[in-house]
Motif scaffolding. Structure first.
Motif, PDB file in Angstrom:
ATOM      1  N   ASN A 176      43.874 -82.700 -87.554  1.00 42.69           N
ATOM      2  CA  ASN A 176      43.770 -82.592 -86.098  1.00 42.69           C
ATOM      3  C   ASN A 176      42.337 -82.743 -85.600  1.00 42.69           C
ATOM      4  OD1 ASN A 176      46.559 -82.050 -85.815  1.00 42.69           O
ATOM      5  ND2 ASN A 176      46.215 -79.895 -86.317  1.00 42.69           N
ATOM      6  N   LYS A 202      36.919 -90.236 -80.424  1.00 43.53           N
ATOM      7  CA  LYS A 202      38.304 -89.751 -80.397  1.00 43.53           C
ATOM      8  C   LYS A 202      39.190 -90.682 -79.573  1.00 43.53           C
ATOM      9  CE  LYS A 202      39.104 -85.698 -82.467  1.00 43.53           C
ATOM     10  NZ  LYS A 202      39.116 -84.461 -81.688  1.00 43.53           N
ATOM     11  N   ASP A 206      42.490 -92.545 -80.987  1.00 45.96           N
ATOM     12  CA  ASP A 206      43.781 -92.422 -80.314  1.00 45.96           C
ATOM     13  C   ASP A 206      44.367 -93.789 -79.979  1.00 45.96           C
ATOM     14  OD1 ASP A 206      43.823 -89.648 -80.411  1.00 45.96           O
ATOM     15  OD2 ASP A 206      42.802 -89.420 -78.488  1.00 45.96           O
ATOM     16  N   GLU A 207      43.497 -94.730 -79.651  1.00 46.20           N
ATOM     17  CA  GLU A 207      43.957 -96.097 -79.378  1.00 46.20           C
ATOM     18  C   GLU A 207      44.571 -96.723 -80.624  1.00 46.20           C
ATOM     19  OE1 GLU A 207      40.955 -98.588 -77.717  1.00 46.20           O
ATOM     20  OE2 GLU A 207      40.577 -97.258 -76.017  1.00 46.20           O
ATOM     21  N   ALA A 210      47.988 -95.378 -81.062  1.00 45.93           N
ATOM     22  CA  ALA A 210      48.882 -95.534 -79.912  1.00 45.93           C
ATOM     23  C   ALA A 210      49.781 -96.761 -80.028  1.00 45.93           C
ATOM     24  CB  ALA A 210      48.068 -95.618 -78.623  1.00 45.93           C
ATOM     25  N   PRO A 249      52.557 -94.592 -83.769  1.00 44.82           N
ATOM     26  CA  PRO A 249      52.777 -93.487 -82.823  1.00 44.82           C
ATOM     27  C   PRO A 249      53.856 -92.510 -83.277  1.00 44.82           C
ATOM     28  CG  PRO A 249      52.558 -95.548 -81.633  1.00 44.82           C
ATOM     29  CD  PRO A 249      52.627 -95.900 -83.094  1.00 44.82           C
ATOM     30  N   LYS A 252      52.590 -90.543 -86.675  1.00 49.70           N
ATOM     31  CA  LYS A 252      51.371 -89.736 -86.634  1.00 49.70           C
ATOM     32  C   LYS A 252      51.605 -88.278 -87.001  1.00 49.70           C
ATOM     33  CE  LYS A 252      47.748 -88.193 -83.439  1.00 49.70           C
ATOM     34  NZ  LYS A 252      47.220 -88.240 -82.058  1.00 49.70           N
ATOM     35  N   ASN A 257      48.423 -86.601 -88.645  1.00 52.50           N
ATOM     36  CA  ASN A 257      47.727 -86.978 -87.415  1.00 52.50           C
ATOM     37  C   ASN A 257      46.612 -87.985 -87.696  1.00 52.50           C
ATOM     38  OD1 ASN A 257      49.392 -85.381 -85.726  1.00 52.50           O
ATOM     39  ND2 ASN A 257      48.250 -83.551 -86.316  1.00 52.50           N
ATOM     40  N   TYR A 258      45.351 -87.628 -87.490  1.00 53.24           N
ATOM     41  CA  TYR A 258      44.267 -88.593 -87.674  1.00 53.24           C
ATOM     42  C   TYR A 258      44.125 -89.035 -89.140  1.00 53.24           C
ATOM     43  CZ  TYR A 258      42.853 -87.549 -82.890  1.00 53.24           C
ATOM     44  OH  TYR A 258      42.826 -87.409 -81.529  1.00 53.24           O
TER      45      TYR A 258
END
Length: 549
Positions: A176, A202, A206-207, A210, A249, A252, A257-258
């Motif tokens: 996270n 960040k 996120d892009e 996405a 997406p 994730k 997550n990341y």
């Protein structure tokens, strides 16, 4: 007369340029890159990236690792120290510590804290490395002036190349956090510019997450790989099939997550983007007196290669994307540092074997090996022979550690026990060679694979018996999909070695066999410094030999 003076002036300038050390050395290690990727994807690379380096640099077409095991931590360390595990002390990513009697991770160090996030991912240091690296030697030669920085998604790949004296090493804290972090071994706080970068970056991360990961070209143009849907490829958690598009997406949340970015080509993109920011904000290559050092490792190629294998569409797409990212990075170096002011070398920390299921489907040898079944076999033997189930203390990394305490209680001769176990091993399915520590200490092997085992054997840290598997046999942990590396076979040892920039000879392709341990003394010579303290002394002289005009 004027013409003669002009010629003399040109010659003098050439000599001065040849003697000038670079303001910046950039080492790039592409994690799990096979040499044949340069050939397979050549047409897709065009004149950019990898082909730009080849066209304008010196390429060694027959560069190999000269030891077993070919793992990430070991490979990075060997490149930058110029020596093998028998000397530098990094014998795996994880290994069984016979003194602490537990498995340890190569850069874990609870003496230090994370800098840059609240996680424990920064409790790391290079303390297990006993040899110096090129970066260490540069620091010493310049009275600890000039900057030395390492960067990678993986902590071990950032830390080990720049050794003990680095200004800082950065690695990626996913989950996270989605931040570049470091350890209090280097500093108590991140530079202001890194904090700002982490905040602004960040949005970019996120892009990436996405949109789905789709092929950068039409999938029907990916002719250097197998079909997209194969049962022997791995999948992300919550993904039904290993096919494009990979819906990032929706994946994730179930994939860290990341941390999901590590297993996509965007992990390499974000690494090189951060490397550019390091060059800019730390003003690397701008010191008029001292040279700087930047070690960059591109880790996502390894994560993707393990999951899908070298014949996959995912690997081809990853290298097409990496080629563009690499070209952008070279252009950035040229504009910010100047193409005559830096030297860059590119190699890999190991290569990889084709997925055994893929080979089997095409009637080629391949298979899977169970350490658990081997351990049961050896324990059955020792129980029948000595009425003990405790003589085998640990089996890992194709090494057997014997229980010294139990051997003492039973008053056994350890060499006799080793030889008896070797007899069992060599008759065991899929095992190719087995050799004892005592034999490795007394005999000098000159032919592979035992010569490679010997270079990887560390008298203080390694096990009592080392064995190798037959070609294309891997751990059964991958039987449900994916592949791995670690052997001394050509598919794991053959990697690119390319030198570029500064006064490096251009357009040279060298076919003679060379070793990755020759990189460190060569870069040391270019920097005009003492080579690392355990380094090979065998320089790759072709990088200095320019064709006569």
């Amino acid at each position: 007369m004027k013409k003669l003076l002009s010629l003399l002036l040109v010659c003098n300038i050439c000599i001065l340029n040849a003697q000038k050390k670079p303001k910046l050395v950039v080492g790039i290690v592409v994690d799990q890159m096979r040499y044949d990727y340069l050939l397979r994807f050549n047409d897709k690379f065009g004149s950019k990236g990898f082909n730009k380096l080849i066209e304008n640099g010196t390429t060694y077409e027959n560069g190999h690792y000269n030891y077993i095991p070919t793992y990430t931590a070991v490979g990075h360390t060997s490149v930058y120290t110029g020596t093998t595990p028998k000397n530098h002390g990094i014998v795996g990513n994880n290994w069984y510590d016979k003194f602490e009697q537990k498995s340890i991770y190569v850069v874990d160090d609870a003496n230090y804290k994370t800098v840059g996030s609240e996680s424990k991912e920064g409790q790391k240091s290079p303390y297990r490395l006993i040899a110096s690296t090129i970066a260490d030697q540069l620091k010493v030669a310049q009275d600890f002036k000039g900057k030395s920085i390492g960067i990678a998604i993986k902590d071990r790949s950032a830390i080990l190349p720049v050794g003990h004296t680095a200004d800082v090493a950065y690695w990626f804290d996913g989950a996270n956090n989605g931040k570049w972090i470091t350890s209090s071994y280097y500093t108590d706080k991140l530079p202001n510019w890194v904090n700002l970068y982490n905040t602004e970056n960040k949005l970019k991360l996120d892009e990436y997450l996405a949109s789905p990961w789709v092929t950068s070209k039409k999938i029907e143009d990916y002719t250097e790989c197998t079909t997209d849907h194969n049962y022997f490829e791995g999948t992300f958690h919550n993904e039904d099939k290993p096919i494009f598009p990979h819906n990032l997406p929706s994946l994730k949340e179930k994939n860290g997550n990341y941390s999901l970015l590590k297993s996509t080509p965007f992990g390499n993109t974000m690494t090189l983007d951060f490397a550019k920011q390091i060059i800019k904000n730390e003003e690397l290559g701008k010191d008029k007196t001292n040279s700087d050092f930047l070690a960059v490792s591109l880790s996502s190629t390894d994560y993707i290669g393990h999951k899908y294998g070298p014949a996959s569409v995912e690997i081809e797409d990853t290298y097409i994307r990496l080629n563009k990212d690499l070209d952008d990075f070279i252009s950035y170096l040229n504009s910010k540092v100047g193409n005559e002011n830096y030297v860059l070398f590119l190699t890999a920390d190991h290569a990889v074997v084709q997925v055994p299921h893929y080979l089997i489907d095409h009637k080629a040898p391949g298979g899977y090996f169970s350490n658990r079944e081997l351990q049961k076999k050896l324990i059955d033997f020792t129980f029948k022979k000595y009425k003990s189930t405790k003589l085998i203390e640990n089996i890992s990394n194709n090494q057997i550690f014997l229980n010294r305490k139990e051997i003492g209680l039973l008053t056994l001769n350890i060499e006799t026990l080793e030889n008896e176990l070797i007899e069992v091993l060599i008759n065991y399915k899929d095992i190719h060679k087995a050799v004892s520590a005592h034999t490795l200490q007394r005999t000098e092997f000159t032919r592979a694979p035992l010569s490679l085992v010997q270079e990887g054997y560390n008298q203080k840290l390694s096990g009592d018996i080392i064995f190798t598997l037959e070609p294309t046999i891997i751990s059964n942990g991958y039987v449900k999909g994916g592949t791995t590396h670690g052997t001394g076979y050509n598919y794991d040892t053959h990697v690119p070695i390319i030198f570029y920039g500064g006064n490096i000879a251009k357009g040279k392709a060298i076919k003679k066999p060379v070793s990755i341990t020759q990189i460190a003394p060569t870069i040391s010579n270019i920097l005009k410094i003492q080579e690392p303290n355990m380094s090979s002394l065998d320089i790759l002289i072709e990088v200095f030999e320019k064709d006569k005009e």
